[in-house]
Design an enzyme around this catalytic site. Sequence first.
Site, short mmCIF file in Angstrom:
data_model
loop_
_atom_site.label_atom_id
_atom_site.label_comp_id
_atom_site.label_asym_id
_atom_site.label_seq_id
_atom_site.Cartn_x
_atom_site.Cartn_y
_atom_site.Cartn_z
N THR A 179 77.24 30.58 23.68
CA THR A 179 78.48 30.93 24.36
C THR A 179 79.11 32.15 23.73
OG1 THR A 179 80.60 30.15 25.14
CG2 THR A 179 80.03 29.57 22.91
N THR A 383 94.74 41.84 36.89
CA THR A 383 95.68 42.57 37.75
C THR A 383 96.91 43.02 36.95
OG1 THR A 383 96.52 40.42 38.40
CG2 THR A 383 95.05 41.54 39.93
#
Lengths: 383, 383
Positions: A179, A383
Site C-alpha cells: 500500500t 477542486t
Amino acid sequence: MTVTTPQGFRASGVAAGLKASGNDDVAVVVNDGPAAAVAGVFTANRVKAAPVLWSQQVVRGGVVRAVVLNSGGANACTGTLGFQDTHATAEHVAAGLAIGAGEVAVCSTGLIGERLPMDKLLPGVTAALEGLAADGGDAAARAIMTTDTRPKSTVVDGGGWTVGGMAKGAGMLAPAMATMLCVLTTDAVADARTLDVALRAATRLTFDRVDSDGCMSTNDTVLLLASGASGVSPSTHELTEAVTAACRDLCEQLVDDAEGATKKVAIEVTSAASDDDAVEVGRSIARNNLVKTALFGNDPNWGRILAAVGTTAAAFDPDELDVAVNGVWVCRSGSAAEDRSKVDLSGRDVTVRVALHAGTATATIWTNDLSHGYVHENSAYST
Amino acid sequence: MTVTTPQGFRASGVAAGLKASGNDDVAVVVNDGPAAAVAGVFTANRVKAAPVLWSQQVVRGGVVRAVVLNSGGANACTGTLGFQDTHATAEHVAAGLAIGAGEVAVCSTGLIGERLPMDKLLPGVTAALEGLAADGGDAAARAIMTTDTRPKSTVVDGGGWTVGGMAKGAGMLAPAMATMLCVLTTDAVADARTLDVALRAATRLTFDRVDSDGCMSTNDTVLLLASGASGVSPSTHELTEAVTAACRDLCEQLVDDAEGATKKVAIEVTSAASDDDAVEVGRSIARNNLVKTALFGNDPNWGRILAAVGTTAAAFDPDELDVAVNGVWVCRSGSAAEDRSKVDLSGRDVTVRVALHAGTATATIWTNDLSHGYVHENSAYST
C-alpha cells in the site's frame, strides 16, 4: 531517526514547489553500501502509475542504490510522456550520484492524471541530493506526506542490526499487494532473494490487511533496501520478524491517521476454516459502509456486521456466528445476546471480533470508520 | 394505483405501532384470482431473515394468494423464535382469508437483530385484512417505507393486461439477486414457470444492477403475483418486457430516493468483452468511496474512476481506457483528454461512461454519491 537509523543510509527532504502549500515534497534515500540489495512489492491495481512500472523493472535487477520520492503528484494515467518523466527523474538522480539510472527506484504520490512539473521537480531533486545527510530520515518522511497529518517512521532493533522505515498513507488505502509509499532500510547483510522472502511475508500480514477505505491505489510501493553495513547476517526468520514488526508499526500509524477517521478499528476474525476465509470476512466487514457509519455513530450495530459476513463465500453457518464489539458479545449463535447498551464506543480504538466456528484460522484486518471528515476531505481534494 | 391496478388484486396499509413515528407499517396484498401463480427472487446474502427463509419455501410451491409485509423491523438474525413469528404471521393471514398458510408470503424490513412485537403486529394484520380494497395499492406502498422519503409504485400496460408494482429501498441497497422489498402484480394469464423466467430476466437487468451503497440486505425479496383476471395470455417475451419495464421504473425511483444521496448516477460500461466484465467494472466504480465522494463534491475525478477499473479482472488495456463524465471525454487512452472544467456536475443526474475497448458488451449500473447525508443517516439509524 527512521530510514537513516540503520548504518549505510543517507536521506533528505526538500520543497520543490510541487505542493501548493509550499511544504516539502521531494525526498531521496541513498544506500551507501557496501551492499545494495533490494526487494519490492507493488500495487495489484492493473492501472499502474509510471513510477510503479519503472520501479518494478529496477527492483527486478536486484540492486537499488537510491530511491527518489515525490508527493504533490502521482504521475499515474499520464501515458508515455509520464513514463519519460519518471525515467528522466531517475537519470537525474543517477547523474548526481554517479550511479546507473537502473539502480534508482522512483515513487510518486498525489493526484492521478496530471503530468509532473519537471521544471520544478528536477531542481528539487538536485537540492535533495545536496542535502543528503545521515540524519535525514525525518525530513524524508515529512516530504512524502500528502493528506497525512503527521510523518510515519519506525525502527526495529534486530540485535547488532536494525530495520528502519517510513511510509505515507491516509487515503486510497486498501492494498492488495502493498500500500501507499513505504521505504524500509536495513544494515543487515542479506541478498535480494532473502529480502524478497522477508518482505512478502511481512506485507502479507500487515499492509495487505489494512483496508481503510476499500480503494486500491495506482501507486502503492513498498521497498526494502539492505546496505550490509552492520556486517551481521540474520537468519531469514529473524529478518522476516524484524521487517514484519516495522511494517506492523507503520500500518498502525497509517490507520491511526487515515483521512477523516475518528476510529481505529481492528476486525479480528477467529475460528475460520482458512486464512483466506478469515481475511475475506474481515475485509467484507471493513468495506461495508453501513458498518463503518454505524461505528462513526458509536452504534454497535452487529446486524450490519452479520449482513456483511453473509456476502462472503467463507465457510460458516449463519446460526453459529458470534460477534463481540469491544469485548461485549452482542451476538451469539446468530441472534442478539448481551445488551448492546453495554458496549462502550466512546474511545478511538475499536475491536470487532467475529467467530465463524468453522476451523482454527484467524486474521485481523485494520480499518476505520466512515465519517463526515472522510466525505469532506475526499469531496474537496482536487477542486 | 399500483399493485392493485391489474385486475384481481386488493391491498391495504395500516399503522400497527411497529414504527416509533406512528406511520403505517403493515401492508397486505391479496390475489383474488382466478389464478394464483407466483415467482420470487431473494437476497443472495447467506444471512437470510426469517421471512426470506419462509417465503422461499412458499414460492417453491408455486401458489401465493397473499403477501403480508411490515416495516419497522427486519426479523433478521432472530433465530428459531423469529422464524416462529413469521410462521404465526402467515397463519394469522391465512385464517383471516380462509386460505392455507403455505399460500402466504411474508416480507419484513427495518432494523436487524430484534424480534418483532407480535402483540402489535397481529392486530395490525387483522386491521389490514379488514381494510383490503381494490384501490389499496397506494396505502400498501406507503406502509412498507422505512427511510424512503416517498412511496414507489409503477404500472406498465401490456395491452389488455397490466403489470403493477411497489417497492421500498433507500439503504442496504446492493442486491446480488434481488433487492429490498418489491411486490409486482399482473392480471396476465401465466403459470409459475413463465413468471419465474420473466422475473429472473427482469431482475438480472434491473435490481441486480442497482448498487447504491455496496451493502447487500438480509431481507431482499421480489415477488411477482399473477391473477389471470384479464384472461389474456401474453408471450413469455411480452411478459418479460413488461416486468422488466416495471422493475426498471422502480429501480429508478429507488436510486432517486437513496439515503442521503444528492446524485443519481448511471455508470455505463461499453465495449466490454462480456456482460460479466461490464457489470464487474460498473459495480467496482459504483462501490468506490473515492469516486462517490468526488461526485458528491461535483468533481469529475476520472483518475479515481481508472483506479477503480484497475481493481477488476475484466479484459482491458489500461492505455486504451476512455472515460466520459456527463458527455465530456475527460480521459482518452488512459490519459487526460478534454478539460475537466467543461464537465457540468451541478445537476442531480450524472452519467459516467467507460469504454474498455475489449469487445461489444455493455451494462449500466445505477448508483449514488456518498454524501454527508448518507453518513448522518446511517450513523444515527439505530440509536
